[in-house]
Design an enzyme around this catalytic site. Structure first.
Site, PDB file in Angstrom:
ATOM      1  CD  GLU A 172      -2.935   1.082   2.447  1.00 11.86           C
ATOM      2  OE1 GLU A 172      -3.706   2.150   2.365  1.00 11.86           O
ATOM      3  OE2 GLU A 172      -2.951   0.213   3.097  1.00 11.86           O
ATOM      4  CE  LYS A 221      -9.351   0.159   5.893  1.00  7.20           C
ATOM      5  NZ  LYS A 221      -8.583  -0.786   6.900  1.00  7.20           N
TER       6      LYS A 221
END
Length: 436
Positions: free
Chosen positions: A236, A252
């Protein structure tokens, strides 16, 4: 103050795998270094395949109770060069009334950045070596003389393992957090649990080599500050600045991979259509849009990709991309300060969920939920999100990791526990494999 002058020279890179092994061996001689490794993914870490900075010409170490972002900006202004380092989760305390009273297993400072004596920039088969003193050719020769494999300097010794609280406590805490959501305190909260080994000795270089071989990720990092190490295989990006353009890419939504191609595609499709994961993702996208808007040209904040599905060796991830144009008068340090910590590792609304984190978690996160990255002479930067990572104190012989998940109104507590255990097992397998 006179700015430091760095001498650069370019070299053609040999086999990338072999060179990476040599470089890991070469980095052992430095007590401060940072390797930011794209692991072969395109567009990772800005415009470079990987970046390494070794040796600290000068650095800044700050706590949240100081003026950490002002100190960072002052160092950058004075040296005028590249900086590499970290932002730890508890920097959240620097501009709020928040506090952190839990035990800190590893003890990284809240902020540390350094101007490297030696800078390595690799891209498209070419390595640039920049030095503040000496000659780039000497560095090249020193790296090329290193062994082609990374072998443990000392045999691994894995001690007792434990979680900070039990599975029963985990379930109870998730249910309590869901009650906060029902009461309107928050919409989503990232809840984490620490696992740790005491009396444990490992070789962080071997651990990093093994982790990235098993789970290569575009924002991986091996980072050392004296006796403390971060071994990270993060997928990420937190935030990147390139000129006046800023992007954030929160994750997410996660689902496992499968060896059967048909089943794997079904899982990928399942993630894309998951109402729960979409709800989690869009809440964090909205939070990130608000964080960027503080320093952005009005009307420039745009969601350029929503619910993108990206595949990694172990999991599929749902990733969205938010872009903004930075105002001319806005400083990059203020942008970092107001967007940190990243919404994907807190929840919404950010202030309230950070209070709940302190209430329900049992240890400080340290570098977990923090970030490592770099800042260029021009004030551009790229930072990851520290997840899927090990933190290690070689002096105290303590090894730690944390795993978390987004708790929402619709979360199944048992399902959240199993997801947490699955993430933890992947890291435990890496550590246990070091002792084989």
């Amino acid at each position: 103050m006179l700015r430091n002058t760095r001498t650069f020279e370019s070299f053609d890179l040999p086999d990338s795998v072999v060179f990476k092994q040599k470089m890991l061996n070469w980095l052992r001689r430095f007590n401060i270094f940072c390797l930011l490794d794209g692991c072969g993914y395109p567009d990772a870490y800005h415009r470079y395949d990987w970046i390494a900075g070794a040796g600290a010409h000068q650095h800044v170490v700050a706590s949240a109770t100081d003026k950490p972002f002002e100190d960072l900006a002052a160092l950058h202004s004075s040296c005028g060069g590249w900086l590499l380092g970290h932002l730890a989760y508890d920097l959240k305390n620097s501009d709020t009334a928040l506090h952190s009273a839990h035990p800190d297993t590893i003890g990284f400072s809240d902020l540390h950045f350094f101007e490297p004596e030696i800078l390595l920039l690799a891209n498209n088969g070419v390595l640039q070596i920049g030095v503040l003193h000496g000659h780039p050719q000497d560095i090249w020769q020193a790296i090329m003389q290193e062994p082609e494999t990374v072998a443990a300097a000392v045999p691994a010794s894995i001690g007792p393992f434990s979680f900070r609280f039990s599975e029963a406590d985990y379930l109870q805490k998730v249910r309590a957090l869901q009650q906060h959501i029902k009461d309107g305190d928050c919409y989503e909260i990232n809840f984490c649990r620490e696992g740790w080994w005491s009396q444990t000795a490992i070789d962080p270089y071997v651990a990093y080599d093994g982790l990235t071989a098993r789970s290569p990720a575009p924002f991986s990092a091996l980072y050392r500050y004296e006796d403390r190490y971060l071994v990270s295989a993060s997928p990420e990006r937190f935030m990147q600045k390139n000129g006046d353009e800023v992007i954030a890419q929160p994750i997410k939504g996660t689902i496992r991979r499968d060896a059967n191609p048909q089943t794997d595609l079904q899982l990928k499709t399942q993630l894309f259509h998951s109402e729960k994961d979409r709800a989690e993702n869009v809440m964090i996208v909205d939070l990130m849009r608000n964080d960027l808007a503080i320093h952005a040209v009005p009307g420039s904040v745009q969601v350029t990709e929503l619910f993108g599905i990206y595949s990694f060796p172990q999991v599929h991830q749902m990733i969205s991309t938010i872009k903004a144009t930075l105002r001319t008068e806005a400083h990059w340090s203020g942008l970092l300060q107001h967007a940190f910590p990243m919404g994907s590792m807190t929840g919404a609304p950010k202030r309230r969920v950070m209070e709940l984190v302190e209430t329900y978690e049992a240890s400080r996160r340290g570098l977990y939920s923090g970030s490592v990255g770099y800042i260029t002479p021009a004030g551009d930067f790229d930072f990851n999100v520290v997840i899927r990572s090990l933190q290690y104190d070689s002096q105290q012989q303590v090894l730690s990791f944390q795993t978390g998940g987004a708790i929402t109104f619709d979360s199944d507590p048992e399902g959240e526990l199993q997801e947490s255990l699955l993430k933890a097992q992947a890291l435990r397998d890496v550590v246990n494999g070091l002792a084989v």
